[in-house]
Design an enzyme around this catalytic site. Sequence first.
Site, PDB file in Angstrom:
ATOM      1  N   GLY A  51      79.648  79.919  13.639  1.00 42.77           N
ATOM      2  CA  GLY A  51      79.180  78.937  12.666  1.00 42.77           C
ATOM      3  C   GLY A  51      80.327  78.315  11.912  1.00 42.77           C
TER       4      GLY A  51
ATOM      5  N   SER B 247      85.609  78.216  27.079  1.00 42.20           N
ATOM      6  CA  SER B 247      84.510  79.057  27.544  1.00 42.20           C
ATOM      7  C   SER B 247      84.378  79.122  29.074  1.00 42.20           C
ATOM      8  CB  SER B 247      83.196  78.596  26.918  1.00 42.20           C
ATOM      9  OG  SER B 247      83.120  77.189  26.967  1.00 42.20           O
TER      10      SER B 247
ATOM     11  N   ASN C 167      70.937  85.534  10.832  1.00 37.67           N
ATOM     12  CA  ASN C 167      71.295  84.920  12.105  1.00 37.67           C
ATOM     13  C   ASN C 167      70.040  84.898  12.959  1.00 37.67           C
ATOM     14  OD1 ASN C 167      73.242  85.994  15.003  1.00 37.67           O
ATOM     15  ND2 ASN C 167      72.443  84.001  14.500  1.00 37.67           N
ATOM     16  N   GLY C 168      69.674  83.704  13.422  1.00 40.06           N
ATOM     17  CA  GLY C 168      68.485  83.596  14.261  1.00 40.06           C
ATOM     18  C   GLY C 168      67.620  82.447  13.800  1.00 40.06           C
TER      19      GLY C 168
ATOM     20  N   CYS D 104      73.860  81.978  13.323  1.00 44.02           N
ATOM     21  CA  CYS D 104      75.053  82.155  12.521  1.00 44.02           C
ATOM     22  C   CYS D 104      75.770  83.457  12.835  1.00 44.02           C
ATOM     23  CB  CYS D 104      74.657  82.187  11.058  1.00 44.02           C
ATOM     24  SG  CYS D 104      73.506  80.918  10.596  1.00 44.02           S
TER      25      CYS D 104
ATOM     26  N   ASP E  43      82.717  75.377  34.281  1.00 45.71           N
ATOM     27  CA  ASP E  43      82.311  75.409  32.871  1.00 45.71           C
ATOM     28  C   ASP E  43      81.176  76.421  32.744  1.00 45.71           C
ATOM     29  OD1 ASP E  43      82.326  74.860  30.196  1.00 45.71           O
ATOM     30  OD2 ASP E  43      81.662  72.776  30.357  1.00 45.71           O
ATOM     31  N   ASP E  44      80.871  76.793  31.493  1.00 48.20           N
ATOM     32  CA  ASP E  44      79.851  77.842  31.331  1.00 48.20           C
ATOM     33  C   ASP E  44      78.424  77.299  31.427  1.00 48.20           C
ATOM     34  OD1 ASP E  44      80.848  76.929  28.471  1.00 48.20           O
ATOM     35  OD2 ASP E  44      78.754  77.521  28.292  1.00 48.20           O
TER      36      ASP E  44
ATOM     37  N   TYR F 243      77.959  82.088  26.725  1.00 46.33           N
ATOM     38  CA  TYR F 243      78.788  81.189  25.928  1.00 46.33           C
ATOM     39  C   TYR F 243      79.044  81.664  24.498  1.00 46.33           C
ATOM     40  CZ  TYR F 243      79.794  77.206  22.886  1.00 46.33           C
ATOM     41  OH  TYR F 243      80.331  76.399  21.933  1.00 46.33           O
TER      42      TYR F 243
ATOM     43  N   CYS G 159      65.482  79.363  27.400  1.00 48.88           N
ATOM     44  CA  CYS G 159      66.096  78.030  27.542  1.00 48.88           C
ATOM     45  C   CYS G 159      66.278  77.659  29.017  1.00 48.88           C
ATOM     46  CB  CYS G 159      67.431  77.977  26.798  1.00 48.88           C
ATOM     47  SG  CYS G 159      68.597  79.239  27.342  1.00 48.88           S
TER      48      CYS G 159
ATOM     49  N   CYS H   4      65.307  76.068  22.693  1.00 48.00           N
ATOM     50  CA  CYS H   4      65.444  77.432  22.171  1.00 48.00           C
ATOM     51  C   CYS H   4      64.776  77.473  20.805  1.00 48.00           C
ATOM     52  CB  CYS H   4      66.917  77.811  22.029  1.00 48.00           C
ATOM     53  SG  CYS H   4      67.151  79.391  21.205  1.00 48.00           S
TER      54      CYS H   4
HETATM   55  P1  AMP Z   1      76.820  69.274  27.574  1.00 51.80           P
HETATM   56  O1  AMP Z   1      78.109  68.560  27.436  1.00 51.80           O
HETATM   57  O2  AMP Z   1      75.763  68.728  26.642  1.00 51.80           O
HETATM   58  O3  AMP Z   1      76.315  69.420  28.969  1.00 51.80           O
HETATM   59  O4  AMP Z   1      77.044  70.752  27.015  1.00 51.80           O
HETATM   60  C1  AMP Z   1      77.756  71.692  27.747  1.00 51.80           C
HETATM   61  C2  AMP Z   1      79.029  72.050  27.049  1.00 51.80           C
HETATM   62  O5  AMP Z   1      78.791  72.384  25.672  1.00 51.80           O
HETATM   63  C3  AMP Z   1      79.690  73.247  27.699  1.00 51.80           C
HETATM   64  O6  AMP Z   1      81.064  72.961  27.790  1.00 51.80           O
HETATM   65  C4  AMP Z   1      79.433  74.393  26.720  1.00 51.80           C
HETATM   66  O7  AMP Z   1      80.588  75.215  26.621  1.00 51.80           O
HETATM   67  C5  AMP Z   1      79.087  73.734  25.408  1.00 51.80           C
HETATM   68  N1  AMP Z   1      77.866  74.265  24.796  1.00 51.80           N
HETATM   69  C6  AMP Z   1      76.734  74.605  25.407  1.00 51.80           C
HETATM   70  N2  AMP Z   1      75.796  74.993  24.511  1.00 51.80           N
HETATM   71  C7  AMP Z   1      76.347  74.916  23.293  1.00 51.80           C
HETATM   72  C8  AMP Z   1      75.886  75.187  21.962  1.00 51.80           C
HETATM   73  N3  AMP Z   1      74.663  75.631  21.718  1.00 51.80           N
HETATM   74  N4  AMP Z   1      76.727  74.940  20.946  1.00 51.80           N
HETATM   75  C9  AMP Z   1      77.955  74.477  21.201  1.00 51.80           C
HETATM   76  N5  AMP Z   1      78.450  74.210  22.420  1.00 51.80           N
HETATM   77  C10 AMP Z   1      77.668  74.429  23.470  1.00 51.80           C
END
Ligand code: AMP
Length: 492
Positions: free
Chosen positions: A43, A317, A117-118, A16, A379-380, A276, A470, A416
């Site tokens: 959050g 992101s 948070n955690g 959070c 993407d991140d 992220y 992770c 995680c």
């Molecule tokens: P996925 O679509 O399941 O491969 O998730 C990757 C996408 O979700 C990326 O665009 C990230 O920016 C976003 N993302 C990754 N981890 C999280 C998280 N814990 N909570 C919300 N968004 C996330």
Amino acid sequence: MKGLILWQNIIVKESCGVFGVYAPGAPVSHMTFDGLFTLQHRGQESAGMAISDGETITVFKDMGLVSNVFDEHTLASLQGFLAIGHTRYSTTGSSTWRNAQPAYRPLGSAGFALGHNGNLTNTEVIAEEIGMLPGVVTTDSDILAELIAQKFAESNFDENSSNGLKDTLLEVLPKVEGAFSLVVMDAFRLVGIRDPNGLRPLCLGELVETGIDGKQRVVGWVLASESPALKVIGARFVREIEPGEMVVIDEGGSKSYRPFELSSVESKLCIFEFVYFARPDAVLYGKEVHGARRRMGELLAKEHPVEADMVMGVPDSGVPAAEGFAKYSGIPYGQGLVKNRYIGRTFIDPTPEARFNSVRRKLSPLVENITSKKLVVVDDSFVRGTTSKALVKMLKDSGAKEVHMRFSSPPFKWPCFYGIDIPSREELVAAHVPLEEIADLIGADSVGFLSLDQLVLAIDEPGSKFCDGCLTGIYPSKVPNDENVELAKLKS
Ligand code: AMP
């Protein structure tokens, strides 16, 4: 033993945004609102604040975004000089009013409140210690509040003594394991705590006033998960709270304590905060996150080069890393997607179909800008693969000639335990599918992931100063006995 396992299944995960302010004479509820609003990305499930006027602590919390929970009328009625606030990050299926924070316990005339948070990793032990019945659905913050409340009561807590809350926390905190950045308050004082690994961020700021003599003096203190929440209320960044540190703020100023065994203290900030989670304008380890994300893109281009006509980021992101990729590769940067600003998170939708459709609702292609082009799409992160699969299809349907996916972090392979809602290991694509097969799986022409070494290099913090559990399955502390993880692989 069965009871213990049951506990693990029913503890609700929470990660959070937390905020706290001690500022006599200032509009504390409005400041808390602004702080929480700035931490909204941490959050979106619920928001709340607890405020003290020195006699009464009032708690106001509800489901929804900060701006839905609080309006001018509510804020005006929340009077005091000291407050904490919380925005809660949801995990699938745990979205209830009961889980909203701050958690509050009445003790004496005012009591205390807590925001977390955690994610704790020894809740079952604590739950047993405080006599909670197995089977009761509860949250980490509830368990912590109960633990503190019981120790307070046992030690004949005198709430007017400055030592009541402080001494109880000093006794209780060494029993707690896992990730916790906490804001705690009683009627008179504000406390900020970071776990011995500093897994989640927490920083300290001060409010400064210039007197008629031209001299500056400190008139208030602020705690926040991320530094932009200080800036928004005009507070000055002082420093990050150190791993294993507890800061107590009251009319005498701020004092620092070390409740944990020194040997357990080792900085291990979650690396995903850099990738992220944190805002790009947040300062972590003394650096602005945006710069680190750009460098991730540069190193990604170096590690996984490709011939293309345009580099684009997945908003929001993926954008800084895309800029970095374009800079290093010399391929022009352009926009290929528009994001609907009014949509919430798609990541936590319960079914794959819902998540796939949500990506379409959230992101829409700029057809003229992508048609007939070879695209690098940055993407991140890559978790379940839903976003990239939906995006590749969308971009190809819109006329892209080639789509090369690039990610500014290694793929997720492990759960995680410290507060980020990562799905079960079965859902983590890279835990089961060899990297060479991922391009085919998502329909891309090629795929490239930034390696862990290069990620750390981009953040510019060499050495083992991060939790990367992770990505590696190696955790900085004992983790619950999860069927997906060989128990307690400790990094020496
Ligand atoms: P996925 O679509 O399941 O491969 O998730 C990757 C996408 O979700 C990326 O665009 C990230 O920016 C976003 N993302 C990754 N981890 C999280 C998280 N814990 N909570 C919300 N968004 C996330």
